[in-house]
Design a protein around this motif. Structure first.
Motif: not given
Length: 42
Positions: A17-27, A29-33
């Motif tokens: 569950q802790e794996q992020h193979p392509h980077g962590k998914i942004k929220s 709020k992060e995308l909109s900013s």
């Protein structure tokens, strides 16, 4: 199920569950900013 097997399974699940193979998914709020920053600099 033995205690050791249960611990092994729990550790394996948490690793999966802790794996992020392509980077962590942004929220959103992060995308909109980021979107606002890019458009205000134009």
């Amino acid at each position: 199920m033995t205690g050791q097997k249960r611990r092994k399974e729990a550790a394996w699940k948490s690793r999966k569950q802790e794996q992020h193979p392509h980077g962590k998914i942004k929220s959103l709020k992060e995308l909109s900013s980021e979107y606002e920053e890019k458009n205000t600099t134009l």
